[in-house]
Motif scaffolding. Sequence first.
Motif, PDB file in Angstrom:
ATOM      1  N   ASP A   1       0.408  -1.846   0.104  1.00  0.00           N
ATOM      2  CA  ASP A   1      -0.320  -0.387  -0.306  1.00  0.00           C
ATOM      3  C   ASP A   1       0.958   1.379   0.076  1.00  0.00           C
ATOM      4  OD1 ASP A   1      -2.123   1.563  -0.138  1.00  0.00           O
ATOM      5  OD2 ASP A   1      -2.316   1.451   2.608  1.00  0.00           O
ATOM      6  N   PRO A   2       1.092   1.920  -1.460  1.00  0.00           N
ATOM      7  CA  PRO A   2       1.829   2.956  -1.030  1.00  0.00           C
ATOM      8  C   PRO A   2       1.073   4.537  -0.722  1.00  0.00           C
ATOM      9  CG  PRO A   2       1.097   3.197  -3.078  1.00  0.00           C
ATOM     10  CD  PRO A   2       0.577   1.712  -2.080  1.00  0.00           C
ATOM     11  N   LEU A   3       0.469   4.046   0.202  1.00  0.00           N
ATOM     12  CA  LEU A   3      -0.680   5.357   1.283  1.00  0.00           C
ATOM     13  C   LEU A   3      -0.107   5.172   2.375  1.00  0.00           C
ATOM     14  CD1 LEU A   3      -3.531   6.038  -0.839  1.00  0.00           C
ATOM     15  CD2 LEU A   3      -1.350   7.751  -0.756  1.00  0.00           C
TER      16      LEU A   3
ATOM     17  N   ARG B   1      -2.533   7.172   5.165  1.00  0.00           N
ATOM     18  CA  ARG B   1      -3.493   6.451   5.652  1.00  0.00           C
ATOM     19  C   ARG B   1      -3.028   7.099   7.393  1.00  0.00           C
ATOM     20  NH1 ARG B   1      -6.470   4.092   2.771  1.00  0.00           N
ATOM     21  NH2 ARG B   1      -5.605   3.076   0.867  1.00  0.00           N
ATOM     22  N   LEU B   2      -1.970   7.315   7.748  1.00  0.00           N
ATOM     23  CA  LEU B   2      -1.821   7.446   9.411  1.00  0.00           C
ATOM     24  C   LEU B   2      -1.846   9.193   9.822  1.00  0.00           C
ATOM     25  CD1 LEU B   2       1.279   5.264   9.648  1.00  0.00           C
ATOM     26  CD2 LEU B   2      -0.690   4.385   9.956  1.00  0.00           C
ATOM     27  N   SER B   3      -2.046   9.915   8.401  1.00  0.00           N
ATOM     28  CA  SER B   3      -2.269  10.990   8.800  1.00  0.00           C
ATOM     29  C   SER B   3      -3.523  11.749   8.707  1.00  0.00           C
ATOM     30  CB  SER B   3      -1.744  12.124   7.239  1.00  0.00           C
ATOM     31  OG  SER B   3      -2.684  11.989   6.178  1.00  0.00           O
ATOM     32  N   SER B   4      -4.874  11.002   9.338  1.00  0.00           N
ATOM     33  CA  SER B   4      -6.439  10.534   8.687  1.00  0.00           C
ATOM     34  C   SER B   4      -6.287  11.316  10.606  1.00  0.00           C
ATOM     35  CB  SER B   4      -6.261   9.432   8.814  1.00  0.00           C
ATOM     36  OG  SER B   4      -8.247  10.154   9.436  1.00  0.00           O
ATOM     37  N   PRO B   5      -6.796  12.621  11.231  1.00  0.00           N
ATOM     38  CA  PRO B   5      -6.945  12.094  12.421  1.00  0.00           C
ATOM     39  C   PRO B   5      -8.163  11.214  13.554  1.00  0.00           C
ATOM     40  CG  PRO B   5      -8.098  14.650  10.818  1.00  0.00           C
ATOM     41  CD  PRO B   5      -7.491  13.252  10.201  1.00  0.00           C
ATOM     42  N   GLN B   6      -8.281  10.685  11.746  1.00  0.00           N
ATOM     43  CA  GLN B   6      -8.937   9.194  12.517  1.00  0.00           C
ATOM     44  C   GLN B   6      -7.339   7.899  13.389  1.00  0.00           C
ATOM     45  OE1 GLN B   6     -11.646   7.735  10.129  1.00  0.00           O
ATOM     46  NE2 GLN B   6     -13.164   8.761  10.369  1.00  0.00           N
ATOM     47  N   LEU B   7      -6.470   8.429  13.445  1.00  0.00           N
ATOM     48  CA  LEU B   7      -5.460   7.184  13.636  1.00  0.00           C
ATOM     49  C   LEU B   7      -5.184   8.384  14.215  1.00  0.00           C
ATOM     50  CD1 LEU B   7      -4.742   5.686  10.460  1.00  0.00           C
ATOM     51  CD2 LEU B   7      -6.419   5.252  12.538  1.00  0.00           C
ATOM     52  N   SER B   8      -5.459   9.094  15.452  1.00  0.00           N
ATOM     53  CA  SER B   8      -4.348  10.023  15.826  1.00  0.00           C
ATOM     54  C   SER B   8      -3.769   9.313  16.850  1.00  0.00           C
ATOM     55  CB  SER B   8      -5.799  11.211  16.531  1.00  0.00           C
ATOM     56  OG  SER B   8      -5.841  12.022  16.310  1.00  0.00           O
ATOM     57  N   ILE B   9      -3.252   9.685  17.860  1.00  0.00           N
ATOM     58  CA  ILE B   9      -2.485   8.369  18.876  1.00  0.00           C
ATOM     59  C   ILE B   9      -2.602   8.576  20.198  1.00  0.00           C
ATOM     60  CG2 ILE B   9       0.227   8.183  19.795  1.00  0.00           C
ATOM     61  CD1 ILE B   9      -0.824   7.201  17.043  1.00  0.00           C
ATOM     62  N   LEU B  10      -3.021   8.572  21.784  1.00  0.00           N
ATOM     63  CA  LEU B  10      -3.635   8.641  22.555  1.00  0.00           C
ATOM     64  C   LEU B  10      -3.380   8.284  23.646  1.00  0.00           C
ATOM     65  CD1 LEU B  10      -7.429   9.080  22.101  1.00  0.00           C
ATOM     66  CD2 LEU B  10      -5.271  11.026  21.688  1.00  0.00           C
TER      67      LEU B  10
ATOM     68  N   ASP C   1      -2.848   1.677  -7.444  1.00  0.00           N
ATOM     69  CA  ASP C   1      -1.306   1.558  -7.645  1.00  0.00           C
ATOM     70  C   ASP C   1       0.109   1.730  -7.427  1.00  0.00           C
ATOM     71  OD1 ASP C   1      -2.694  -0.666  -6.940  1.00  0.00           O
ATOM     72  OD2 ASP C   1      -3.011  -1.679  -8.485  1.00  0.00           O
ATOM     73  N   THR C   2      -0.118   2.860  -8.238  1.00  0.00           N
ATOM     74  CA  THR C   2       0.965   3.904  -8.402  1.00  0.00           C
ATOM     75  C   THR C   2       1.850   4.684  -7.307  1.00  0.00           C
ATOM     76  OG1 THR C   2       0.240   4.182 -10.631  1.00  0.00           O
ATOM     77  CG2 THR C   2       1.753   5.778 -10.049  1.00  0.00           C
ATOM     78  N   PRO C   3       3.058   3.846  -6.979  1.00  0.00           N
ATOM     79  CA  PRO C   3       3.862   4.789  -5.997  1.00  0.00           C
ATOM     80  C   PRO C   3       3.095   6.541  -5.782  1.00  0.00           C
ATOM     81  CG  PRO C   3       5.599   3.525  -7.144  1.00  0.00           C
ATOM     82  CD  PRO C   3       4.018   4.188  -7.658  1.00  0.00           C
ATOM     83  N   VAL C   4       3.124   7.324  -4.915  1.00  0.00           N
ATOM     84  CA  VAL C   4       3.199   9.183  -4.513  1.00  0.00           C
ATOM     85  C   VAL C   4       3.862   9.363  -5.575  1.00  0.00           C
ATOM     86  CG1 VAL C   4       2.731  10.439  -2.940  1.00  0.00           C
ATOM     87  CG2 VAL C   4       2.068   8.082  -2.473  1.00  0.00           C
ATOM     88  N   GLY C   5       3.633  10.501  -5.555  1.00  0.00           N
ATOM     89  CA  GLY C   5       4.426  11.331  -6.755  1.00  0.00           C
ATOM     90  C   GLY C   5       3.640  12.037  -7.810  1.00  0.00           C
ATOM     91  N   ASP C   6       4.712  12.441  -8.427  1.00  0.00           N
ATOM     92  CA  ASP C   6       4.310  13.062  -9.647  1.00  0.00           C
ATOM     93  C   ASP C   6       3.634  12.252 -10.903  1.00  0.00           C
ATOM     94  OD1 ASP C   6       4.358  15.737  -9.542  1.00  0.00           O
ATOM     95  OD2 ASP C   6       6.480  15.386 -10.231  1.00  0.00           O
ATOM     96  N   ALA C   7       3.180  10.707 -10.911  1.00  0.00           N
ATOM     97  CA  ALA C   7       3.672   9.642 -12.059  1.00  0.00           C
ATOM     98  C   ALA C   7       2.057   8.987 -11.559  1.00  0.00           C
ATOM     99  CB  ALA C   7       3.918   8.163 -12.033  1.00  0.00           C
ATOM    100  N   ARG C   8       1.830   9.008  -9.863  1.00  0.00           N
ATOM    101  CA  ARG C   8       0.491   8.808  -9.416  1.00  0.00           C
ATOM    102  C   ARG C   8      -0.905  10.108  -9.566  1.00  0.00           C
ATOM    103  NH1 ARG C   8      -1.505   5.627  -5.300  1.00  0.00           N
ATOM    104  NH2 ARG C   8      -3.208   6.137  -3.971  1.00  0.00           N
ATOM    105  N   ARG C   9      -0.795  11.892  -9.663  1.00  0.00           N
ATOM    106  CA  ARG C   9      -1.549  12.284  -9.718  1.00  0.00           C
ATOM    107  C   ARG C   9      -1.842  11.984 -11.396  1.00  0.00           C
ATOM    108  NH1 ARG C   9       2.542  15.580  -6.942  1.00  0.00           N
ATOM    109  NH2 ARG C   9       2.101  16.048  -4.317  1.00  0.00           N
TER     110      ARG C   9
END
Length: 497
Positions: free
Chosen positions: A156-158, A162-171, A437-445
Amino acid sequence: MRLPARLLPATALTAASVLLTGCFTGTEQATDASGTGGKRIRVAMLQPPRSGLSPLSDDAFKLSRWSTAETLVRLDAEGDAQPALATEWTRSGKSWTFTLRDGVTFHDGTKLTAEAVANSLTRAATASPKPRILDGVDLTAKADGDRVTVTTRVEDPLVPQRLSSPQLSILAAKAYRGKTVNPVGAGTGPFELTKVDGTSSAALDRYDGYWGKPAKAPGIDVKYVPDGTARAAALRSGEADIVEAIPVSQAAVLDQDLVTEVPMPRTNTLYLNTEKGAFRNPALRAAAREAVDAGSIVKGVYEGRADVAEGLLGPALPWAAGLRTPVKRAKAGEPAGETVTIGTYTDRSEMPEVAAALQQQLQKAGFKVKLDVREYANIESDALAGRFDAFVLSRATVLDSGDPAAYLFSDFASDGTFNLSHLSDPEVDKALEKAADTPVGDARRKAVVEAEAAVLARDAAIPMLHERVIQGDAAGVVNAAHDPRERELVTADTYVK
């Protein structure tokens, strides 16, 4: 027909004022009790908590907007992952290893450890239901010294996004007792959540042990004011310092120096049912597309406070426009009196008006149009089941990861979980899978814009306009966040003169 606020009867404005009476009683420009000076920030918010401020729900975005709960990763303006509670990360196949920031403590005084991070992520990954950001994602988290390794079932290239989502806040560990998650005194941000009064209010105080720059304001006092007229009145009367989600109808009658509009990644779209009914015919979908006059809807319903759509992705994703190429579409057919039913919901005040405008436009083109307008909770299941020929929806286009590929897949893939158009097209699926499936970056955009083009070529959806965040900041407010993703509102740099 909606009346502009300036034409509302005095009784309506008086009612709004009554709703606000006592809203911030005891907190009016209160100074810091610790004696360090400064004024507490009074915030009027749209929606009360739905799940007791659990970070595993949409309430997580409140915790994020108050700068009390933080994540391993944050997103920059382009949607790229940047350090937060994690300072760096590496990938090896299905696994990502995150190095934690030193010197971070939770609001209860305990230290941020790899075990605490793994615990938070594990609780999210095993929750029922899962946080939306983990829909369809199998994720495990394991502590290893000062690092945490996150592994997914498939590559999963994302993962960082995904871990930036507020739903995955660390408490802190104390937040996870029993089946509920209680964020009071358990975050790591510059403000500590100290008091929650159900669906009425919340209070936060500056956390002096914060790992980053200390908050400039001594605290935040939050009131939930669902009525849009009342929220606008709170700004006008000086009872609130920051007001979120000011309705279009109210924005025009406020002091424009106090109003900020920010393009948001949310598109008002007409989804067409490609599986059955009149719009199973591509030529009739094309006829509907040609009949829609988005410019008049922006001018008439949104009073010019929105942007006419060029595609599904709007100006909040500025890279999309530069990557687009012309889309070849089907030739429009003759409606010949075909009857179609458009569904929408009342929860967003503009939606019924948009549907009424579309009804007139499609009827002018030769369709016979019925409307079905209900509360969203009472209409969503029928929309997903394909019981409408078309559905008008205000849809977030980057969901929680900051990446539009997930939205496109959810809404237009054959097995998408929110496929209101009931689109099933092998070529579209191929384009969506490539984007995912494309890695994050210009190619994914580039792959994302190609997937958008594939959807638009089928006229499965007609993007009409891109909405804007309309936020009110009182004259004395300094450095309030104006975030298109609605993840930030009050930051460590925000204060009231």
